[in-house]
Design a protein around this motif. Structure first.
Motif, PDB file in Angstrom:
ATOM      1  N   SER A  88       0.828  -1.213   0.000  1.00 45.76           N
ATOM      2  CA  SER A  88       0.000   0.000   0.000  1.00 45.76           C
ATOM      3  C   SER A  88       0.859   1.259   0.000  1.00 45.76           C
ATOM      4  CB  SER A  88      -0.918   0.016   1.225  1.00 45.76           C
ATOM      5  OG  SER A  88      -1.803  -1.064   1.185  1.00 45.76           O
ATOM      6  N   ILE A  89       1.925   1.252   0.787  1.00 48.23           N
ATOM      7  CA  ILE A  89       2.820   2.419   0.839  1.00 48.23           C
ATOM      8  C   ILE A  89       3.485   2.638  -0.513  1.00 48.23           C
ATOM      9  CG2 ILE A  89       4.986   3.278   1.834  1.00 48.23           C
ATOM     10  CD1 ILE A  89       4.077   1.930   4.474  1.00 48.23           C
ATOM     11  N   VAL A  90       3.913   1.566  -1.145  1.00 53.08           N
ATOM     12  CA  VAL A  90       4.557   1.686  -2.459  1.00 53.08           C
ATOM     13  C   VAL A  90       3.570   2.229  -3.484  1.00 53.08           C
ATOM     14  CG1 VAL A  90       5.574   0.376  -4.369  1.00 53.08           C
ATOM     15  CG2 VAL A  90       6.321  -0.055  -2.029  1.00 53.08           C
ATOM     16  N   ILE A  91       2.356   1.699  -3.496  1.00 54.06           N
ATOM     17  CA  ILE A  91       1.342   2.160  -4.457  1.00 54.06           C
ATOM     18  C   ILE A  91       1.026   3.629  -4.229  1.00 54.06           C
ATOM     19  CG2 ILE A  91      -1.096   1.942  -5.100  1.00 54.06           C
ATOM     20  CD1 ILE A  91      -0.736  -1.105  -4.656  1.00 54.06           C
ATOM     21  N   MET A  92       0.836   4.018  -2.970  1.00 49.85           N
ATOM     22  CA  MET A  92       0.538   5.418  -2.674  1.00 49.85           C
ATOM     23  C   MET A  92       1.706   6.320  -3.057  1.00 49.85           C
ATOM     24  SD  MET A  92      -2.497   5.841  -1.589  1.00 49.85           S
ATOM     25  CE  MET A  92      -2.314   7.480  -0.938  1.00 49.85           C
ATOM     26  N   GLY A  93       2.922   5.845  -2.861  1.00 50.51           N
ATOM     27  CA  GLY A  93       4.095   6.631  -3.201  1.00 50.51           C
ATOM     28  C   GLY A  93       4.278   6.812  -4.692  1.00 50.51           C
ATOM     29  N   MET A  94       3.777   5.891  -5.480  1.00 48.98           N
ATOM     30  CA  MET A  94       3.918   5.962  -6.936  1.00 48.98           C
ATOM     31  C   MET A  94       2.837   6.817  -7.591  1.00 48.98           C
ATOM     32  SD  MET A  94       4.939   2.000  -7.714  1.00 48.98           S
ATOM     33  CE  MET A  94       4.886   2.216  -9.480  1.00 48.98           C
ATOM     34  N   ALA A  95       1.730   7.039  -6.887  1.00 41.97           N
ATOM     35  CA  ALA A  95       0.610   7.770  -7.473  1.00 41.97           C
ATOM     36  C   ALA A  95       0.866   9.272  -7.434  1.00 41.97           C
ATOM     37  CB  ALA A  95      -0.669   7.457  -6.711  1.00 41.97           C
ATOM     38  N   PRO A  96       0.524   9.976  -8.507  1.00 42.63           N
ATOM     39  CA  PRO A  96       0.604  11.439  -8.466  1.00 42.63           C
ATOM     40  C   PRO A  96      -0.350  11.978  -7.396  1.00 42.63           C
ATOM     41  CG  PRO A  96       0.162  10.648 -10.706  1.00 42.63           C
ATOM     42  CD  PRO A  96       0.066   9.477  -9.793  1.00 42.63           C
ATOM     43  N   ALA A  97      -0.026  13.121  -6.822  1.00 40.04           N
ATOM     44  CA  ALA A  97      -0.812  13.687  -5.718  1.00 40.04           C
ATOM     45  C   ALA A  97      -2.286  13.836  -6.077  1.00 40.04           C
ATOM     46  CB  ALA A  97      -0.233  15.037  -5.304  1.00 40.04           C
ATOM     47  N   GLN A  99      -4.046  11.978  -7.835  1.00 34.02           N
ATOM     48  CA  GLN A  99      -4.711  10.675  -7.920  1.00 34.02           C
ATOM     49  C   GLN A  99      -4.573   9.870  -6.620  1.00 34.02           C
ATOM     50  OE1 GLN A  99      -3.009   8.850 -11.395  1.00 34.02           O
ATOM     51  NE2 GLN A  99      -4.499   9.834 -12.743  1.00 34.02           N
ATOM     52  N   ALA A 100      -4.204  10.541  -5.541  1.00 28.90           N
ATOM     53  CA  ALA A 100      -4.006   9.850  -4.269  1.00 28.90           C
ATOM     54  C   ALA A 100      -5.281   9.164  -3.790  1.00 28.90           C
ATOM     55  CB  ALA A 100      -3.508  10.823  -3.204  1.00 28.90           C
ATOM     56  N   GLY A 101      -6.424   9.808  -3.983  1.00 36.29           N
ATOM     57  CA  GLY A 101      -7.683   9.198  -3.569  1.00 36.29           C
ATOM     58  C   GLY A 101      -7.968   7.912  -4.321  1.00 36.29           C
ATOM     59  N   ALA A 102      -7.749   7.923  -5.621  1.00 41.59           N
ATOM     60  CA  ALA A 102      -7.975   6.723  -6.427  1.00 41.59           C
ATOM     61  C   ALA A 102      -6.996   5.623  -6.049  1.00 41.59           C
ATOM     62  CB  ALA A 102      -7.857   7.049  -7.909  1.00 41.59           C
ATOM     63  N   ALA A 103      -5.754   5.995  -5.803  1.00 43.50           N
ATOM     64  CA  ALA A 103      -4.740   4.994  -5.460  1.00 43.50           C
ATOM     65  C   ALA A 103      -5.008   4.336  -4.116  1.00 43.50           C
ATOM     66  CB  ALA A 103      -3.354   5.627  -5.456  1.00 43.50           C
ATOM     67  N   SER A 104      -5.588   5.090  -3.189  1.00 44.67           N
ATOM     68  CA  SER A 104      -5.862   4.532  -1.863  1.00 44.67           C
ATOM     69  C   SER A 104      -7.288   4.006  -1.745  1.00 44.67           C
ATOM     70  CB  SER A 104      -5.631   5.590  -0.793  1.00 44.67           C
ATOM     71  OG  SER A 104      -6.609   6.614  -0.917  1.00 44.67           O
ATOM     72  N   ALA A 105      -8.051   4.096  -2.822  1.00 48.91           N
ATOM     73  CA  ALA A 105      -9.466   3.696  -2.846  1.00 48.91           C
ATOM     74  C   ALA A 105     -10.296   4.535  -1.895  1.00 48.91           C
ATOM     75  CB  ALA A 105      -9.636   2.214  -2.564  1.00 48.91           C
ATOM     76  N   THR A 106      -9.876   5.786  -1.688  1.00 45.57           N
ATOM     77  CA  THR A 106     -10.655   6.731  -0.892  1.00 45.57           C
ATOM     78  C   THR A 106     -10.864   7.986  -1.709  1.00 45.57           C
ATOM     79  OG1 THR A 106      -8.691   7.705   0.115  1.00 45.57           O
ATOM     80  CG2 THR A 106      -9.749   5.893   1.316  1.00 45.57           C
ATOM     81  N   THR A 107     -11.909   8.709  -1.397  1.00 42.46           N
ATOM     82  CA  THR A 107     -12.193   9.965  -2.088  1.00 42.46           C
ATOM     83  C   THR A 107     -12.696  10.983  -1.072  1.00 42.46           C
ATOM     84  OG1 THR A 107     -14.441   9.256  -2.573  1.00 42.46           O
ATOM     85  CG2 THR A 107     -12.797   8.871  -4.296  1.00 42.46           C
ATOM     86  N   PRO A 108     -12.434  12.271  -1.325  1.00 41.48           N
ATOM     87  CA  PRO A 108     -12.981  13.276  -0.399  1.00 41.48           C
ATOM     88  C   PRO A 108     -14.463  13.479  -0.678  1.00 41.48           C
ATOM     89  CG  PRO A 108     -11.744  14.350  -2.130  1.00 41.48           C
ATOM     90  CD  PRO A 108     -11.601  12.866  -2.347  1.00 41.48           C
ATOM     91  N   ASP A 109     -15.280  13.669   0.369  1.00 41.86           N
ATOM     92  CA  ASP A 109     -16.685  13.985   0.153  1.00 41.86           C
ATOM     93  C   ASP A 109     -16.848  15.496   0.090  1.00 41.86           C
ATOM     94  OD1 ASP A 109     -16.593  14.874   2.763  1.00 41.86           O
ATOM     95  OD2 ASP A 109     -17.731  13.193   3.574  1.00 41.86           O
ATOM     96  N   ARG A 110     -18.065  15.959   0.038  1.00 46.78           N
ATOM     97  CA  ARG A 110     -18.288  17.403  -0.146  1.00 46.78           C
ATOM     98  C   ARG A 110     -17.787  18.239   1.026  1.00 46.78           C
ATOM     99  NH1 ARG A 110     -22.873  14.815  -0.452  1.00 46.78           N
ATOM    100  NH2 ARG A 110     -24.201  14.671   1.368  1.00 46.78           N
ATOM    101  N   ASP A 111     -17.591  17.627   2.198  1.00 46.93           N
ATOM    102  CA  ASP A 111     -17.053  18.350   3.350  1.00 46.93           C
ATOM    103  C   ASP A 111     -15.553  18.156   3.476  1.00 46.93           C
ATOM    104  OD1 ASP A 111     -19.598  19.260   4.073  1.00 46.93           O
ATOM    105  OD2 ASP A 111     -19.998  17.401   5.179  1.00 46.93           O
ATOM    106  N   ASP A 112     -14.930  17.629   2.419  1.00 46.26           N
ATOM    107  CA  ASP A 112     -13.493  17.379   2.366  1.00 46.26           C
ATOM    108  C   ASP A 112     -13.031  16.360   3.412  1.00 46.26           C
ATOM    109  OD1 ASP A 112     -11.241  17.777   0.858  1.00 46.26           O
ATOM    110  OD2 ASP A 112     -10.422  19.290   2.191  1.00 46.26           O
ATOM    111  N   ARG A 113     -13.932  15.432   3.766  1.00 50.22           N
ATOM    112  CA  ARG A 113     -13.558  14.295   4.610  1.00 50.22           C
ATOM    113  C   ARG A 113     -13.292  13.121   3.694  1.00 50.22           C
ATOM    114  NH1 ARG A 113     -18.729  13.960   8.198  1.00 50.22           N
ATOM    115  NH2 ARG A 113     -19.495  14.361   6.126  1.00 50.22           N
ATOM    116  N   TRP A 114     -12.404  12.251   4.110  1.00 49.40           N
ATOM    117  CA  TRP A 114     -12.044  11.115   3.271  1.00 49.40           C
ATOM    118  C   TRP A 114     -12.800   9.875   3.719  1.00 49.40           C
ATOM    119  CZ3 TRP A 114      -8.781  11.346  -0.917  1.00 49.40           C
ATOM    120  CH2 TRP A 114      -8.165  12.579  -1.121  1.00 49.40           C
ATOM    121  N   HIS A 115     -13.230   9.092   2.769  1.00 51.55           N
ATOM    122  CA  HIS A 115     -13.906   7.828   3.080  1.00 51.55           C
ATOM    123  C   HIS A 115     -13.583   6.822   1.979  1.00 51.55           C
ATOM    124  CE1 HIS A 115     -17.062   8.439   0.031  1.00 51.55           C
ATOM    125  NE2 HIS A 115     -17.002   9.714   0.391  1.00 51.55           N
TER     126      HIS A 115
END
Length: 123
Positions: A88-97, A99-115
């Motif tokens: 997971s650390i390697v994958i996150m480290g390789m992803a452009p900033a 695309q970090a949400g896509a790489a970690s399978a998380t996305t920010p919601d409308r309140d800028d919280r991650w899930h």
């Protein structure tokens, strides 16, 4: 008839507890290990333990004592506890900033919280 099947499922789950406990313990120690050991080494060690555990499980039979099978499951758990966070650390480290949400399978919601991207609170 269902009671027998349910008991078998229960027994199978209990017999795998050594794997789950090992994964929990090793992954909880991963941060400390990563401070003193290189990430690549932890990843290689994790996948090597997974391979060894799987290889050993190919040698068991219905007559194999549980302590041997449970030890194989514990090896799998130790391997997963090292390999999964390292990967997971390697994958996150390789992803452009961006695309970090896509790489970690998380996305920010409308309140800028991650899930988790697979879970949507409005569903």
């Amino acid at each position: 008839m269902h009671a027998g099947i349910d008991q078998q499922r229960h027994d199978a789950g209990l017999r795998m507890v050594s794997q789950f406990v090992a994964t929990l313990c090793v992954s909880a120690l991963f941060g400390r290990l990563n401070r003193s050991l290189p990430l690549q080494g932890l990843m290689v060690a994790g996948y090597a333990l997974l391979a060894l555990g799987l290889l050993l499980l190919t040698q068991v039979s219905v007559h194999t004592p549980y302590w041997i099978v449970g030890s194989c499951f514990a090896l799998l758990g130790c391997g997963a506890g090292l390999a999964v966070p390292a990967t997971s650390i390697v994958i996150m480290g390789m992803a452009p900033a961006e695309q970090a949400g896509a790489a970690s399978a998380t996305t920010p919601d409308r309140d800028d919280r991650w899930h988790c991207a697979a879970w949507h609170p409005d569903d």
